[in-house]
Design an enzyme around this catalytic site. Structure first.
Site, PDB file in Angstrom:
ATOM      1  N   GLY A  31       0.941  -1.447   0.173  1.00 51.42           N
ATOM      2  CA  GLY A  31      -0.408   0.082   0.050  1.00 51.42           C
ATOM      3  C   GLY A  31       0.606   1.420   0.157  1.00 51.42           C
ATOM      4  CE1 TYR A  32       0.503   7.054   2.779  1.00 47.96           C
ATOM      5  CE2 TYR A  32       2.885   7.739   1.342  1.00 47.96           C
ATOM      6  CZ  TYR A  32       1.543   8.053   2.862  1.00 47.96           C
ATOM      7  OH  TYR A  32       1.907   9.008   2.295  1.00 47.96           O
ATOM      8  N   GLY A  36       5.866   4.266  -9.043  1.00 49.96           N
ATOM      9  CA  GLY A  36       6.570   2.689  -8.805  1.00 49.96           C
ATOM     10  C   GLY A  36       5.289   1.805  -9.216  1.00 49.96           C
ATOM     11  CG  HIS A  37       2.843   0.693  -5.800  1.00 46.72           C
ATOM     12  ND1 HIS A  37       2.936   1.769  -4.719  1.00 46.72           N
ATOM     13  CD2 HIS A  37       3.988  -0.276  -5.100  1.00 46.72           C
ATOM     14  CE1 HIS A  37       3.571   1.621  -3.434  1.00 46.72           C
ATOM     15  NE2 HIS A  37       4.584   0.231  -4.063  1.00 46.72           N
ATOM     16  CG  ASP A 150      11.650  -3.270  -3.101  1.00 48.55           C
ATOM     17  OD1 ASP A 150      12.605  -3.012  -2.162  1.00 48.55           O
ATOM     18  OD2 ASP A 150      10.709  -3.343  -3.483  1.00 48.55           O
ATOM     19  CB  SER A 185      10.800   4.237  -1.838  1.00 44.02           C
ATOM     20  OG  SER A 185      10.753   3.693   0.176  1.00 44.02           O
TER      21      SER A 185
HETATM   22  O1  PAF Z   1       7.894  -4.761  -1.510  1.00 44.38           O
HETATM   23  C1  PAF Z   1       6.955  -5.399  -1.145  1.00 44.38           C
HETATM   24  O2  PAF Z   1       5.918  -4.420  -1.310  1.00 44.38           O
HETATM   25  C2  PAF Z   1       6.578  -5.987  -0.266  1.00 44.38           C
HETATM   26  O3  PAF Z   1       7.751  -6.941   0.084  1.00 44.38           O
HETATM   27  C3  PAF Z   1       5.515  -6.996  -0.723  1.00 44.38           C
HETATM   28  C4  PAF Z   1       6.269  -8.100  -2.367  1.00 44.38           C
HETATM   29  C5  PAF Z   1       4.500  -6.734  -1.059  1.00 44.38           C
HETATM   30  C6  PAF Z   1       5.262  -8.768   0.066  1.00 44.38           C
HETATM   31  O4  PAF Z   1       5.019  -8.361   1.409  1.00 44.38           O
END
Ligand code: PAF
Length: 282
Positions: A31-32, A36-37, A150, A185
């Protein structure tokens, strides 16, 4: 868009899509959400028919002195971002749904989890691998999307998918950067103005080394030294390492295999990570 909180409901919703032979893309998150997401969601939308985003702050990947209780959360904003981005299902389980009473079975990653972040966050990748494996079993996606920021997490998840015969394609999406090239991030929101300025040293160091690499530098120590010169403004440099992309073992000079220059550092009280991939042309 559906927001779902239980595994039973999720299975039901996904059965419909599977019956219709839809390709299911999965973006696991805590979340948040940030750009990037959104890049992961966009990649999923481009490659799949249905995109599922999970939002779950996973307690097992936080150490006892880490920021689990203060980890930034804003579910309503996340939901809106997902809706606007064309997500089909947001899966936002309660902790009890993922870790019911008497839960005791974990996925234990091997050597890939030991260096870099693993050396400073004992148990972190065990928590990541466990929750990702559980989420994979719940969603059963065709493709899952992770961010290159990551880098070690990507390596651990890719290995886990192979080792446990999970029939899921793992796609790594390039890091999205803020102005000044700070890697996006959720933790960037902890940085005050001065910290933000000092945090830019991380990407500056990485890109300085990448530029020398592009000009032909293949000596590991020299590339690390170039990056290190810029990193003097961070408060605590946990690691700055050039590692082989497949094994995460220290890269060897002269570089002739893909390697990742990886940083973990504190700026103020905020722990940041970043990396660049150095890919020698054959
Ligand atoms: O990258 C993340 O946000 C977390 O490590 C994940 C992959 C959602 C696992 O909790």
């Amino acid at each position: 868009m559906q927001t779902i909180t239980t595994v039973a409901e999720l299975r039901c919703a996904l059965t419909e899509h599977r019956r219709a032979d839809k390709r299911i893309g999965f973006v696991p998150t805590m979340g948040y959400l940030h750009d990037g997401h959104l890049a992961l969601i966009e990649a999923s939308r481009a490659q799949c028919d249905v995109t599922v985003v999970s939002i779950f702050v996973n307690p097992t990947q936080f150490g006892p002195n880490e920021d689990l209780s203060t980890y930034p959360r804003d579910f309503q904003r996340d939901e809106k971002l997902c809706r606007d981005a064309g997500v089909a299902i947001v899966f936002a389980p309660a902790s009890q749904e993922i870790y019911p009473d008497r839960f005791e079975t974990f996925v234990e990653p091997g050597e890939l989890a030991k260096p870099l972040c693993g050396a400073f966050r004992p148990g972190h990748f065990r928590g990541v691998a466990t929750v990702v494996c559980k989420l994979f079993n719940m969603v059963q996606p065709d493709v899952a999307f992770f961010g290159q920021k990551d880098f070690q997490q990507c390596a651990v998840v890719r290995r886990m998918a192979i080792d446990l015969n999970l029939l899921i394609k793992i796609v790594i999406v390039p890091t999205v950067r803020e102005a000044g090239r700070l890697a996006m991030s959720s933790r960037n929101r902890y940085l005050n103005g001065e910290d933000q300025r000092r945090a830019l040293a991380i990407s500056r160091g990485l890109f300085a080394a990448a530029e020398e690499f592009a000009l032909g530098e293949r000596n590991v120590d020299k590339l690390i030294a170039i990056a290190k010169r810029h990193l003097e403004t961070v408060d605590q440099l946990q690691y700055l390492e050039l590692v082989d992309c497949d094994t995460l073992k220290p890269a060897v000079s002269p570089l002739h295999r893909a390697a990742a220059l990886c940083v973990g550092a504190y700026v103020g009280a905020t722990r940041l990570i970043d990396n660049v991939i150095l890919q020698p042309t054959p």
